[in-house]
Design an enzyme around this catalytic site. Sequence first.
Site, short mmCIF file in Angstrom:
data_model
loop_
_atom_site.label_atom_id
_atom_site.label_comp_id
_atom_site.label_asym_id
_atom_site.label_seq_id
_atom_site.Cartn_x
_atom_site.Cartn_y
_atom_site.Cartn_z
N PRO A 111 23.06 36.19 62.30
CA PRO A 111 21.86 35.37 62.51
C PRO A 111 22.12 34.25 63.51
CG PRO A 111 22.27 35.71 60.17
CD PRO A 111 23.46 36.24 60.91
N GLU A 112 21.21 34.06 64.45
CA GLU A 112 21.31 32.99 65.44
C GLU A 112 20.22 31.96 65.17
OE1 GLU A 112 21.81 34.64 69.46
OE2 GLU A 112 22.45 36.53 68.57
N LYS B 215 23.70 27.06 63.23
CA LYS B 215 23.48 28.28 62.42
C LYS B 215 23.66 28.02 60.93
CE LYS B 215 25.21 31.16 66.22
NZ LYS B 215 26.31 32.07 66.61
N ARG C 244 33.18 39.84 72.60
CA ARG C 244 31.83 40.23 72.19
C ARG C 244 31.25 41.20 73.21
NH1 ARG C 244 29.77 36.73 68.37
NH2 ARG C 244 28.40 38.49 67.99
#
Length: 316
Positions: free
Chosen positions: A2-3, A67, A303
């Site tokens: 989740p961002e 976050k 990433r």
Amino acid sequence: MPELPEVHTTATGLQGVLPGLYIKDVWTDYDSAFHKGKNNIKDKTFFKTFRKKCVGKKILSANRRGKNVLIHLSGELTILVHMKMTGHLLYGVYKKTTVKKAGGKSAKSAEVWLAKHAGPLRDDPFNARVHFMIILSNGKHVALSDTRKFAKVTLLETKKLTESHDLRELGPEPTDKNFTLSVFKNRLLKKPNGRIKTVLMDQSLIAGIGNIYSDEILWKSDVHPESKPSQISDTLLKKMYTATRSLLAKGIDFGGDSMSDYRNVNGEKGRFQLKHKVYQRKDEKCLKRNCRGIISRKVIGGRSAHFCNTHQKLLQ
Ligand SMILES: [Zn+2]
């Protein structure tokens, strides 16, 4: 993971239902030797203290920083939840049952929470991995579903929040009114020779941006993810700033991104994944007008970056 838009959606959802309620009890089955001695409910001893301090407290409000979801309680205490890879907070009516674990006669039994009513909380498997529970005074519950069990839950003194280990190194909030173009530029130029995708995702520079939104921001502003911040022109930095603000706002408007595990507090999917122009579109045609590029995928800073080699210019 989740961002900002997903965490924002969760915090707003909790703020709509929690203020004024009391905590009757808390429960967890997190238990990890790795977290022994740490301020995290995954340490059994910490959880005992956590429980003692939380039970009986009134919930005042919920919001977020970066976050992190923050649930503020009476007694100057705040529960901090970082949902990490696969965690999300849910709100509903649950009941606890005991099930036998596999393993024959010597098998231990385990406590499992199930949503009481039909609907996404009960029927969506992504909502069924409950490892932390807040039992509320109105008969409802806040559940943390977390398939891979990477989430963090801790308790902090409200007045010491900003200097806490979890929040003190976070950069500014990119959706704030005072987050101007010059703030954006100054933050990115703190790592002049970094790779822009990694720099955008660095929580100490700007809070809340992760893998999905960084890919979408760079695609929209025509900047290759491996570009050096120092080599990006003012015109392109302005484009990036506008894209950052508009894409995060769009993420919030669409209720977050549910390409992976994320669900809102009612267990429902957001819709930002339907709006991706580049994220997870490897080998597909670039959607930029008049661009004939194909989307590539490359690991940058550990990433996966998704980008178009044709219209996203490498500046280094
Ligand atoms: Zn393109």
